[in-house]
Design an enzyme around this catalytic site. Structure first.
Site, PDB file in Angstrom:
ATOM      1  N   ARG A   1      -0.218  -7.363  -2.643  1.00 17.90           N
ATOM      2  CA  ARG A   1       0.045  -6.104  -3.337  1.00 17.90           C
ATOM      3  C   ARG A   1       1.372  -6.119  -4.095  1.00 17.90           C
ATOM      4  O   ARG A   1       1.530  -5.408  -5.092  1.00 17.90           O
ATOM      5  CB  ARG A   1       0.034  -4.938  -2.349  1.00 17.90           C
TER       6      ARG A   1
ATOM      7  N   ASP B   1       1.924  14.558  -0.690  1.00 21.31           N
ATOM      8  CA  ASP B   1       1.681  13.137  -0.474  1.00 21.31           C
ATOM      9  C   ASP B   1       2.955  12.384  -0.823  1.00 21.31           C
ATOM     10  O   ASP B   1       3.783  12.865  -1.610  1.00 21.31           O
ATOM     11  CB  ASP B   1       0.516  12.642  -1.337  1.00 21.31           C
TER      12      ASP B   1
END
Length: 274
Positions: free
Chosen positions: A33, A145
């Site tokens: 990633r 979030d």
């Protein structure tokens, strides 16, 4: 490839800043990633990347890092049993309690809202419930979030067919506008019920103007260790109304000996005053 030392450094940073507990078996995933990002920054290796992150004084580098390592996949009416319970038990209980206590506020927190599907699902259900009953609640949905890119998606409220697969046709008609054959946009009547905000659940104390009757924090605690979960649940408890509810992911579980809430149904807990 990320070596063990660099993995430990970056894993420690993730734990410190957002509570994510990365075990050794996640090293390859983490490397994949971050590899392209490290290269695009012109850094030699993950050691330099860790130093680059630690040198961040504004938080922008850290936010980019968090966006890269978090997994946020959602869709409307995910884990529908929770929404059934909300409609059949939580909201009727709130209505009955408000009649006797003369209150008119209903605040719900979608504590890891990702790209917004959970928050908009809650907004639709509240609209449907209020259309069939009499309470005149002052409704507010806080949707938070840690991933800033996902929050941008939530603000736009544009979704493709795979995310919309569980939305009943009548809801799709009433609460969405078709942009083309594959995309729908949330109508303003839902957006006005929701406040989206960037929020880190690992902060030491939650401070809000009002408490919440329901908190949804689903499929997040799978990334935390037990100590982090215990502390987080206690913070949730402190900002939950008496007799209010906490919803967690169906694959998650809480330590019954340390959980201040009472278990009422799979992955659903209620705050009973002591």
């Amino acid at each position: 490839m990320m070596n063990d030392q660099h993995f430990q450094q970056i894993a420690q940073l993730a734990y410190e800043k957002c509570g994510i507990y990365l075990t050794e078996d996640k090293k390859s995933l983490l490397s994949n990633r971050l590899q392209f990002l490290v290269q695009s920054l012109g850094l030699k290796d993950f050691g330099e990347y860790h130093a680059w992150l630690r040198a961040d004084t504004e938080g922008k580098r850290l936010q980019q890092f968090i966006n890269q390592i978090t997994t946020n996949y959602s869709y409307f009416f995910r884990e529908h049993e929770h929404f059934d319970y909300l409609m059949n038990h939580v909201l009727p209980q709130k209505k009955s309690r408000d009649i006797t206590e003369d209150t008119n506020d209903l605040h719900i927190w979608s504590a890891a809202c990702s790209s917004g599907e959970e928050a908009y699902t809650l907004a639709m259900l509240l609209k449907e419930f209020l259309a069939k009953t009499t309470p005149r609640w002052d409704i507010g949905i806080l949707a938070t979030d840690i991933d800033s890119e996902k929050l941008q998606e939530a603000h736009k409220g544009i979704y493709t067919g795979d995310r919309m697969k569980n939305v009943p046709p009548i809801y799709k008609t009433n609460y969405f506008q078709a942009l083309d054959k594959t995309k729908w946009q949330v109508r303003p009547q839902l957006k006005q019920l929701i406040h989206f905000s960037n929020y880190n659940l690992i902060r030491p104390k939650f401070v809000f103007k009002s408490k919440f009757y329901a908190i949804f924090c689903r499929n997040v605690m799978i990334y935390f260790d037990r100590a982090t979960i215990t502390a987080l649940v206690q913070r949730f408890y402190e900002v939950t109304e008496d007799y209010g509810f906490l919803f967690i992911g169906q694959t998650e579980n809480l330590d019954k000996d340390k959980c201040p809430y009472r278990y009422v149904a799979p992955a659903i807990y209620q705050k009973i005053p002591r």
